[in-house]
Design an enzyme around this catalytic site. Structure first.
Site, PDB file in Angstrom:
ATOM      1  N   SER A 179       0.937  -1.190   0.028  1.00 32.10           N
ATOM      2  CA  SER A 179      -0.197  -0.006   0.028  1.00 32.10           C
ATOM      3  C   SER A 179       0.995   1.134  -0.127  1.00 32.10           C
ATOM      4  CB  SER A 179      -0.886   0.122   1.540  1.00 32.10           C
ATOM      5  OG  SER A 179      -1.405   1.270   1.543  1.00 32.10           O
TER       6      SER A 179
ATOM      7  N   TYR B 176      -1.184  -1.332  10.755  1.00 32.20           N
ATOM      8  CA  TYR B 176      -1.470  -1.072   9.226  1.00 32.20           C
ATOM      9  C   TYR B 176      -0.350  -0.826   8.645  1.00 32.20           C
ATOM     10  CZ  TYR B 176      -3.711  -1.071   4.518  1.00 32.20           C
ATOM     11  OH  TYR B 176      -4.038  -1.239   3.502  1.00 32.20           O
TER      12      TYR B 176
ATOM     13  N   LYS C 247       2.454  -3.084   6.468  1.00 31.39           N
ATOM     14  CA  LYS C 247       2.562  -2.674   4.845  1.00 31.39           C
ATOM     15  C   LYS C 247       4.205  -2.339   4.694  1.00 31.39           C
ATOM     16  CE  LYS C 247      -1.684  -3.943   3.554  1.00 31.39           C
ATOM     17  NZ  LYS C 247      -1.735  -4.794   2.748  1.00 31.39           N
TER      18      LYS C 247
HETATM   19  P1  NAD Z   1     -11.357  -5.766   0.473  1.00 35.72           P
HETATM   20  O1  NAD Z   1     -11.639  -5.771   1.986  1.00 35.72           O
HETATM   21  O2  NAD Z   1     -12.461  -5.310  -0.486  1.00 35.72           O
HETATM   22  O3  NAD Z   1     -11.123  -7.231   0.367  1.00 35.72           O
HETATM   23  C1  NAD Z   1     -10.387  -8.016   0.912  1.00 35.72           C
HETATM   24  C2  NAD Z   1     -10.394  -9.413   0.706  1.00 35.72           C
HETATM   25  O4  NAD Z   1      -9.344 -10.111   1.397  1.00 35.72           O
HETATM   26  C3  NAD Z   1     -11.547 -10.089   1.013  1.00 35.72           C
HETATM   27  O5  NAD Z   1     -11.879 -11.228  -0.092  1.00 35.72           O
HETATM   28  C4  NAD Z   1     -11.591 -10.830   2.252  1.00 35.72           C
HETATM   29  O6  NAD Z   1     -12.259 -11.649   2.649  1.00 35.72           O
HETATM   30  C5  NAD Z   1     -10.073 -11.315   2.156  1.00 35.72           C
HETATM   31  N1  NAD Z   1      -9.396 -11.454   3.505  1.00 35.72           N
HETATM   32  C6  NAD Z   1      -9.426 -10.455   4.682  1.00 35.72           C
HETATM   33  N2  NAD Z   1      -8.913 -11.094   5.618  1.00 35.72           N
HETATM   34  C7  NAD Z   1      -8.605 -12.430   5.129  1.00 35.72           C
HETATM   35  C8  NAD Z   1      -7.956 -13.350   5.752  1.00 35.72           C
HETATM   36  N3  NAD Z   1      -7.745 -13.318   7.171  1.00 35.72           N
HETATM   37  N4  NAD Z   1      -7.852 -14.543   5.037  1.00 35.72           N
HETATM   38  C9  NAD Z   1      -8.157 -14.764   4.012  1.00 35.72           C
HETATM   39  N5  NAD Z   1      -9.010 -13.810   3.406  1.00 35.72           N
HETATM   40  C10 NAD Z   1      -9.047 -12.533   3.897  1.00 35.72           C
HETATM   41  O7  NAD Z   1     -10.041  -4.940   0.485  1.00 35.72           O
HETATM   42  P2  NAD Z   1      -9.468  -4.469  -0.763  1.00 35.72           P
HETATM   43  O8  NAD Z   1      -9.712  -2.992  -0.916  1.00 35.72           O
HETATM   44  O9  NAD Z   1      -9.631  -5.407  -2.005  1.00 35.72           O
HETATM   45  O10 NAD Z   1      -7.886  -4.796  -0.356  1.00 35.72           O
HETATM   46  C11 NAD Z   1      -7.132  -5.747  -0.857  1.00 35.72           C
HETATM   47  C12 NAD Z   1      -5.651  -5.453  -0.318  1.00 35.72           C
HETATM   48  O11 NAD Z   1      -5.313  -4.361  -1.004  1.00 35.72           O
HETATM   49  C13 NAD Z   1      -5.184  -5.364   0.897  1.00 35.72           C
HETATM   50  O12 NAD Z   1      -4.051  -6.077   1.430  1.00 35.72           O
HETATM   51  C14 NAD Z   1      -5.346  -3.982   1.140  1.00 35.72           C
HETATM   52  O13 NAD Z   1      -4.534  -3.845   2.511  1.00 35.72           O
HETATM   53  C15 NAD Z   1      -4.650  -3.347   0.025  1.00 35.72           C
HETATM   54  N6  NAD Z   1      -5.054  -1.944  -0.150  1.00 35.72           N
HETATM   55  C16 NAD Z   1      -6.207  -1.721  -0.254  1.00 35.72           C
HETATM   56  C17 NAD Z   1      -6.499  -0.432  -0.594  1.00 35.72           C
HETATM   57  C18 NAD Z   1      -7.787   0.457  -0.739  1.00 35.72           C
HETATM   58  O14 NAD Z   1      -7.838   1.597  -0.631  1.00 35.72           O
HETATM   59  N7  NAD Z   1      -8.820  -0.469  -0.805  1.00 35.72           N
HETATM   60  C19 NAD Z   1      -5.165   0.565  -0.624  1.00 35.72           C
HETATM   61  C20 NAD Z   1      -3.875  -0.033  -0.574  1.00 35.72           C
HETATM   62  C21 NAD Z   1      -3.886  -1.352  -0.530  1.00 35.72           C
END
Ligand code: NAD
Length: 260
Positions: free
Chosen positions: A141, A154, A158
């Site tokens: 991230s 967090y 990251k």
């Molecule tokens: P989201 O919450 O929409 O989806 C997360 C997914 O991960 C879901 O399918 C959930 O079931 C799964 N998950 C969560 N905890 C889990 C666990 N313990 N075991 C198995 N599966 C698990 O989130 P997203 O926005 O799609 O995020 C995906 C990745 O991108 C994450 O690592 C997040 O930190 C990173 N990210 C997101 C953003 C953002 O703004 N959305 C920004 C930077 C990084």
């Protein structure tokens, strides 16, 4: 098609960024196994992958539990015939000021976001190196590059993902396996939707959730959140042969909000 014949595993593939990556991979010719905690979500993504004419496998697993991860990787390898591309994407975001972070919150945040990346990489990378071709892509991230008030667990996790990726990339550099991280800024997913009340609480000044999201958008040079497809496009590139010389990198995609 850029991933014809490849076999991929995507953690957190039930929705959001992981789902977009899984479908983009299938669209480029890969068979894809998706892992998440919630069975119905991964089942429906696996059905969408099958709808694109590729093999789709759904696996229910908590990436924060080492034994479950090892079992899920073995199962994915056996049902796909191997894993060429791993996307360690599952993650959770928690908000609290440092004095209020409980041991449980700290542990869960590190376990899912950082140890989960380690466990799934450890389970999958040996076979990739043995075959002389592989791709590991970890979802860090912009929180892995800069600090963020009230989200220190967090951000620590990251940042840790980037250090892990850079180190493992060096270990396997001669084996045909590349290891990289993607560092998105705000992406329009459930993570932001579910976190909006906490984001508003810490934004202060009595802003509503909607006003907080508007303020966050306005603080981004391009004035918008990312679409998950934009992260998927970078993932396809890193998984492709075109990126064979790219390893140990952490790519920011942030609509200009972070320049590092
Ligand atoms: P989201 O919450 O929409 O989806 C997360 C997914 O991960 C879901 O399918 C959930 O079931 C799964 N998950 C969560 N905890 C889990 C666990 N313990 N075991 C198995 N599966 C698990 O989130 P997203 O926005 O799609 O995020 C995906 C990745 O991108 C994450 O690592 C997040 O930190 C990173 N990210 C997101 C953003 C953002 O703004 N959305 C920004 C930077 C990084």
């Amino acid at each position: 098609m850029r991933l014809e014949g490849r076999r991929a595993l995507v953690t957190g593939g039930g929705r959001g960024i992981g789902r977009a990556v899984a479908l983009a991979f299938a669209g480029e010719g890969a068979d894809v196994a998706v892992i998440a905690r919630t069975g119905p979500e991964v089942d429906s993504v696996a059905a969408e992958i099958e709808g694109l004419g590729r093999k789709g496998v759904s696996l229910k697993c908590d990436v924060g539990a080492a034994g479950e991860v090892a079992d899920a990787v073995r199962e994915a390898e056996s049902r796909l015939g191997g894993i060429d591309v791993l996307v360690a994407n599952a993650g959770i975001m928690k908000h609290a000021s440092v004095g209020d972070i409980s041991d449980e919150m700290w542990d869960e945040t590190i376990r899912v976001n950082l140890s989960g990346v380690f466990w799934v990489t450890r389970a999958a990378i040996g076979a990739m190196a043995g075959r002389g071709w592989g791709r590991v892509i970890a979802m860090s991230s912009v929180s892995g590059k800069v600090g963020g008030a009230h989200r220190s667990a967090y951000h620590a996790a990251k940042h840790g993902v980037i250090g892990f990726v850079r180190s493992v990339a060096l270990e396997v550099a001669a084996s045909g396996v590349t290891v990289n991280a993607i560092c998105p800024g705000f992406v329009d997913t459930r993570m932001i939707e579910d976190g909006r009340s906490e984001l508003a609480r810490f934004a202060g000044e009595g802003r509503s959730e909607e006003e907080t999201l508007d303020m966050l958008r306005e603080s981004i040079p391009m004035g918008r959140f990312l679409d998950p497809a934009e992260i998927a496009a970078m993932s396809v590139y890193l998984a492709s042969d075109d990126a064979r010389g790219v390893t140990g990198q952490a790519f920011t995609i942030s609509c200009g909000s972070v320049q590092a």
